[in-house]
Enzyme design. Structure first.
Site, short mmCIF file in Angstrom:
data_model
loop_
_atom_site.label_atom_id
_atom_site.label_comp_id
_atom_site.label_asym_id
_atom_site.label_seq_id
_atom_site.Cartn_x
_atom_site.Cartn_y
_atom_site.Cartn_z
CE1 TYR A 108 -2.49 7.81 -3.82
CE2 TYR A 108 -0.57 8.28 -2.66
CZ TYR A 108 -1.41 7.65 -3.35
OH TYR A 108 -0.85 6.34 -3.95
CB ALA A 134 -5.51 11.15 5.45
CB ILE A 178 5.30 2.27 -9.17
CG1 ILE A 178 5.22 1.54 -7.80
CG2 ILE A 178 5.38 1.00 -10.19
CD1 ILE A 178 6.70 0.73 -7.50
N1 LIG Z 1 2.34 4.73 -9.18
C1 LIG Z 1 2.74 4.90 -7.90
O1 LIG Z 1 3.79 5.57 -7.80
C2 LIG Z 1 2.11 4.47 -6.50
C3 LIG Z 1 2.75 4.50 -5.58
C4 LIG Z 1 2.09 4.20 -4.25
C5 LIG Z 1 0.71 3.54 -4.13
N2 LIG Z 1 0.22 3.72 -5.35
C6 LIG Z 1 -1.09 3.13 -5.34
O2 LIG Z 1 -1.07 1.88 -6.34
C7 LIG Z 1 -2.57 1.79 -6.85
C8 LIG Z 1 -2.37 1.74 -8.47
O3 LIG Z 1 -1.79 2.80 -8.83
P1 LIG Z 1 -1.58 2.91 -10.34
O4 LIG Z 1 -0.16 3.69 -10.41
O5 LIG Z 1 -1.30 1.63 -11.05
O6 LIG Z 1 -2.51 3.92 -10.83
P2 LIG Z 1 -3.23 4.16 -12.33
O7 LIG Z 1 -3.47 5.36 -12.39
O8 LIG Z 1 -2.22 3.77 -13.57
O9 LIG Z 1 -4.26 2.89 -12.24
C9 LIG Z 1 -5.33 3.01 -11.31
C10 LIG Z 1 -6.57 2.54 -12.28
O10 LIG Z 1 -7.93 2.68 -11.11
C11 LIG Z 1 -9.09 3.03 -11.97
N3 LIG Z 1 -9.86 3.87 -10.99
C12 LIG Z 1 -9.92 5.09 -10.61
N4 LIG Z 1 -10.84 5.34 -10.01
C13 LIG Z 1 -11.65 4.16 -9.68
C14 LIG Z 1 -12.92 4.04 -9.16
N5 LIG Z 1 -13.64 4.99 -8.70
N6 LIG Z 1 -13.37 2.99 -9.32
C15 LIG Z 1 -12.67 1.81 -9.99
N7 LIG Z 1 -11.63 1.89 -10.61
C16 LIG Z 1 -10.98 3.25 -10.48
C17 LIG Z 1 -8.46 3.91 -13.13
O11 LIG Z 1 -9.33 4.02 -14.16
C18 LIG Z 1 -7.12 2.95 -13.36
O12 LIG Z 1 -7.29 2.26 -14.49
C19 LIG Z 1 -3.33 2.96 -6.55
O13 LIG Z 1 -3.98 2.79 -5.21
C20 LIG Z 1 -2.12 3.94 -5.90
O14 LIG Z 1 -2.68 4.87 -5.07
C21 LIG Z 1 0.76 4.16 -6.67
#
Ligand SMILES: NC(=O)c1ccc[n+]([C@@H]2O[C@H](COP(=O)([O-])OP(=O)(O)OC[C@H]3O[C@@H](n4cnc5c(N)ncnc54)[C@H](O)[C@@H]3O)[C@@H](O)[C@H]2O)c1
Length: 257
Positions: free
Chosen positions: A159, A161, A192
């Site tokens: 993740y 990387a 988040i």
């Molecule tokens: N939540 C956190 O703490 C956090 C922190 C930093 C970065 N992020 C990044 O923010 C972004 C959103 O995260 P989130 O917390 O809202 O995640 P989440 O898991 O709530 O939602 C992610 C969505 O992406 C979809 N998804 C997964 N694989 C997929 C694919 N191959 N093709 C299309 N859709 C796909 C899932 O079905 C889901 O609806 C991500 O890139 C995550 O790495 C999250």
């Protein structure tokens, strides 16, 4: 009063949950026509219903961002429905439980994380940027993470990387396409409160307390904290912001001790 994204067509990946869902609803409320993409069609349809209930317009598309044919079709569907694309919001990302240190992460887990988190962004850019160029410019928003900026004693090396790669890719896109009026920026959210985080972290009170202790603002982030920045990046307000990796983390990355 017109919205901050009036007239813009925005493709958002991972729109079925968390920050992608919040962004879809907010962008639609701000006047955007959203192409809401997710692996999970039921979930993204629910998101679109929420956007429409808020008075906005959005199209639900099932697409796995790691599959080129899916991404090509999603971009086509968006252009067909809205006539153009102005914003690519690369939000979809995964953080599977088997992702740990390089010495004990299975190759299949590593490959999967890189396929969704990095190849997915490459594919959306490959098929989406020509549409932004055709529209005369636009905005690429890549969701990285604070973990790309500092080490963590609880590793998730694939993740980490993948998110570091996105910051580097963002800068390359910024330099290549800036002269053609496409700006590219990365967002680095701290932890988040979304299903992605809650699934493994927030259930354990001790783990939660350990992490809260590191956040100067004293709380985890909310999807809206990140979506507010994404809204700025999608709108013309950010017309001279290009190549940045912008942190929204309550101060974690400023906290030495
Ligand atoms: N939540 C956190 O703490 C956090 C922190 C930093 C970065 N992020 C990044 O923010 C972004 C959103 O995260 P989130 O917390 O809202 O995640 P989440 O898991 O709530 O939602 C992610 C969505 O992406 C979809 N998804 C997964 N694989 C997929 C694919 N191959 N093709 C299309 N859709 C796909 C899932 O079905 C889901 O609806 C991500 O890139 C995550 O790495 C999250």
């Amino acid at each position: 009063m017109s919205g901050r994204l009036e007239g813009k067509s925005c493709l958002i990946t991972g729109a079925g949950s968390g920050m992608g869902r919040a962004a879809t609803v907010r962008f639609a409320r701000e006047g955007a026509r959203v192409v809401a993409c997710d692996l999970d069609l039921d979930a993204v349809r629910e998101t679109v219903a929420m956007a429409e209930a808020a008075g906005g317009r959005a199209l639900a598309v099932r697409a796995d961002v790691s599959k080129e044919s899916d991404v090509r079709e999603a971009v086509k569907a968006g252009v067909k429905a809205h006539g153009r694309l102005d914003v690519l919001y690369n939000n979809a990302g995964i953080m599977p439980a088997g992702d740990h240190s390089v010495v004990d992460t299975d190759e299949a887990v590593w490959d999967k994380v890189l396929a969704v988190n990095v190849k997915g962004v490459y594919l959306v850019c490959k098929h989406g940027i020509p549409e932004l160029l055709a529209a005369g410019g636009g905005s690429v928003i890549n969701v990285a993470s604070f973990v790309a900026l500092l080490g963590c004693t609880v590793p998730q090396d694939a993740y980490t990387a993948s998110k570091g790669a996105l910051i580097a890719l963002t800068k390359s896109l910024a330099v290549q396409f800036g002269p053609k009026r496409i700006r590219s920026n990365a967002i680095c959210p701290g932890p988040i409160e979304t299903p992605l985080l809650s699934a493994w972290l927030l259930k354990e009170p001790a783990e939660k307390a350990k992490r809260l202790n590191r956040i100067p603002m004293g709380r985890f982030g909310k999807s809206e904290d990140v979506v507010n920045l994404a809204l700025y990046l999608a709108s013309d307000e950010s017309s001279w912001t290009n190549g940045a990796a912008l942190v929204v983390d309550g101060g974690i990355t400023s906290n030495y001790f």
